[in-house]
Design a protein around this motif. Sequence first.
Motif, PDB file in Angstrom:
ATOM      1  N   TYR A 121     -48.011  42.075  21.595  1.00 13.51           N
ATOM      2  CA  TYR A 121     -47.083  43.200  21.614  1.00 13.51           C
ATOM      3  C   TYR A 121     -45.720  42.780  21.063  1.00 13.51           C
ATOM      4  O   TYR A 121     -45.409  41.596  20.978  1.00 13.51           O
ATOM      5  CB  TYR A 121     -46.927  43.736  23.030  1.00 13.51           C
ATOM      6  N   ALA A 122     -44.905  43.790  20.711  1.00 15.97           N
ATOM      7  CA  ALA A 122     -43.591  43.518  20.136  1.00 15.97           C
ATOM      8  C   ALA A 122     -42.666  42.929  21.184  1.00 15.97           C
ATOM      9  O   ALA A 122     -42.647  43.346  22.338  1.00 15.97           O
ATOM     10  CB  ALA A 122     -42.987  44.799  19.575  1.00 15.97           C
ATOM     11  N   ASP A 123     -41.910  41.933  20.769  1.00 12.95           N
ATOM     12  CA  ASP A 123     -40.892  41.359  21.634  1.00 12.95           C
ATOM     13  C   ASP A 123     -39.618  42.188  21.567  1.00 12.95           C
ATOM     14  O   ASP A 123     -39.381  42.908  20.594  1.00 12.95           O
ATOM     15  CB  ASP A 123     -40.602  39.916  21.200  1.00 12.95           C
ATOM     16  N   SER A 139     -36.398  38.610   8.678  1.00 15.06           N
ATOM     17  CA  SER A 139     -36.654  37.182   8.504  1.00 15.06           C
ATOM     18  C   SER A 139     -37.353  36.664   9.749  1.00 15.06           C
ATOM     19  O   SER A 139     -36.842  36.812  10.856  1.00 15.06           O
ATOM     20  CB  SER A 139     -35.336  36.430   8.289  1.00 15.06           C
ATOM     21  N   ASN A 140     -38.525  36.109   9.577  1.00 14.23           N
ATOM     22  CA  ASN A 140     -39.275  35.582  10.723  1.00 14.23           C
ATOM     23  C   ASN A 140     -38.755  34.225  11.187  1.00 14.23           C
ATOM     24  O   ASN A 140     -38.884  33.867  12.353  1.00 14.23           O
ATOM     25  CB  ASN A 140     -40.761  35.442  10.373  1.00 14.23           C
ATOM     26  N   THR A 141     -38.196  33.455  10.252  1.00 14.71           N
ATOM     27  CA  THR A 141     -37.684  32.138  10.583  1.00 14.71           C
ATOM     28  C   THR A 141     -36.734  31.709   9.475  1.00 14.71           C
ATOM     29  O   THR A 141     -36.756  32.278   8.373  1.00 14.71           O
ATOM     30  CB  THR A 141     -38.837  31.138  10.740  1.00 14.71           C
ATOM     31  N   ALA A 201     -42.862  40.922  14.333  1.00 18.80           N
ATOM     32  CA  ALA A 201     -42.186  39.954  13.490  1.00 18.80           C
ATOM     33  C   ALA A 201     -41.710  40.535  12.171  1.00 18.80           C
ATOM     34  O   ALA A 201     -40.720  40.067  11.610  1.00 18.80           O
ATOM     35  CB  ALA A 201     -43.109  38.762  13.216  1.00 18.80           C
ATOM     36  N   ASP A 202     -42.402  41.560  11.674  1.00 22.50           N
ATOM     37  CA  ASP A 202     -41.961  42.169  10.416  1.00 22.50           C
ATOM     38  C   ASP A 202     -41.212  43.463  10.671  1.00 22.50           C
ATOM     39  O   ASP A 202     -41.190  44.351   9.833  1.00 22.50           O
ATOM     40  CB  ASP A 202     -43.132  42.389   9.461  1.00 22.50           C
ATOM     41  N   GLY A 203     -40.595  43.578  11.815  1.00 20.84           N
ATOM     42  CA  GLY A 203     -39.728  44.690  12.105  1.00 20.84           C
ATOM     43  C   GLY A 203     -40.426  45.839  12.805  1.00 20.84           C
ATOM     44  O   GLY A 203     -41.641  45.850  12.960  1.00 20.84           O
ATOM     45  N   LEU A 204     -39.636  46.800  13.250  1.00 25.61           N
ATOM     46  CA  LEU A 204     -40.132  47.962  13.962  1.00 25.61           C
ATOM     47  C   LEU A 204     -39.979  49.216  13.119  1.00 25.61           C
ATOM     48  O   LEU A 204     -39.076  49.315  12.289  1.00 25.61           O
ATOM     49  CB  LEU A 204     -39.354  48.152  15.268  1.00 25.61           C
ATOM     50  N   THR A 205     -40.879  50.160  13.346  1.00 26.68           N
ATOM     51  CA  THR A 205     -40.753  51.497  12.763  1.00 26.68           C
ATOM     52  C   THR A 205     -40.209  52.406  13.853  1.00 26.68           C
ATOM     53  O   THR A 205     -40.828  52.533  14.915  1.00 26.68           O
ATOM     54  CB  THR A 205     -42.113  52.013  12.285  1.00 26.68           C
ATOM     55  N   PHE A 206     -39.052  53.018  13.596  1.00 29.09           N
ATOM     56  CA  PHE A 206     -38.414  53.863  14.589  1.00 29.09           C
ATOM     57  C   PHE A 206     -38.664  55.338  14.313  1.00 29.09           C
ATOM     58  O   PHE A 206     -38.763  55.766  13.158  1.00 29.09           O
ATOM     59  CB  PHE A 206     -36.899  53.634  14.591  1.00 29.09           C
TER      60      PHE A 206
END
Lengths: 116, 113
Positions: free
Chosen positions: A101-103, A49-51, B98-103
């Motif tokens: 980049y990913a947080d 869920s983004n928000t 935001a739509d998740g990570l691939t591990f």
Amino acid sequence: IAGITQAPTSQILAAGRRMTLRCTQDMRHNAMYWYRQDLGLGLRLIHYSNTAGTTGKGEVPDGYSVSRANTDDFPLTLASAVPSQTSVYFCASSEVGTSFYADEQFFGPGTRLTVL
Amino acid sequence: TQLLEQSPQFLSIQEGENLTVYCNSSSVFSSLQWYRQEPGEGPVLLVTVVTGGEVKKLKRLTFQFGDARKDSSLHITAAQPGDTGLYLCAGAKRGGGADGLTFGKGTHLIIQP
């Protein structure tokens, strides 16, 4: 500082039963996630869920549903549990901005679920 | 479908030795992260690498992101028993993750005294 709490810590459930795993964060992060971790398969994304008010499907969404009524809570529901849903479930949150980049994702302690 | 391949899956070495863990993919990621997980706990972030060719150091740990942003490595110098744990690489396709990570599936590391 609690961070992310998950409940229950562990649960044994009969197949066919409905179960809701709870997840609450106190960091006011906008994004939340549910992963399952299985031996030999690693962590796989179930839903995210983004928000508040929005949700999305991850890699393995079948058999699971989520809701995001507010910023802090992100429950995961198994409508009719099956043995293949035996796993360790992790909830995570992050403050997702506009960066490239990913947080950092912050993880809860996990819920160990066994479906018999 | 697992897009990130980690190797080795298991590694047991003596204290003081060096080791390298690899994380490879055929896909390009906007960034790669390394997490460490202790038994009974959730993963904790070690580092995020963003730029192709980037090298980051955390004390005895050195992280590198491949030039094409498809692979990464974790090198530990003079390993200590406290380094024991599960090391996970994770990639984000979309900015912010935001739509998740691939591990990846993880590397189980045991450092014997």
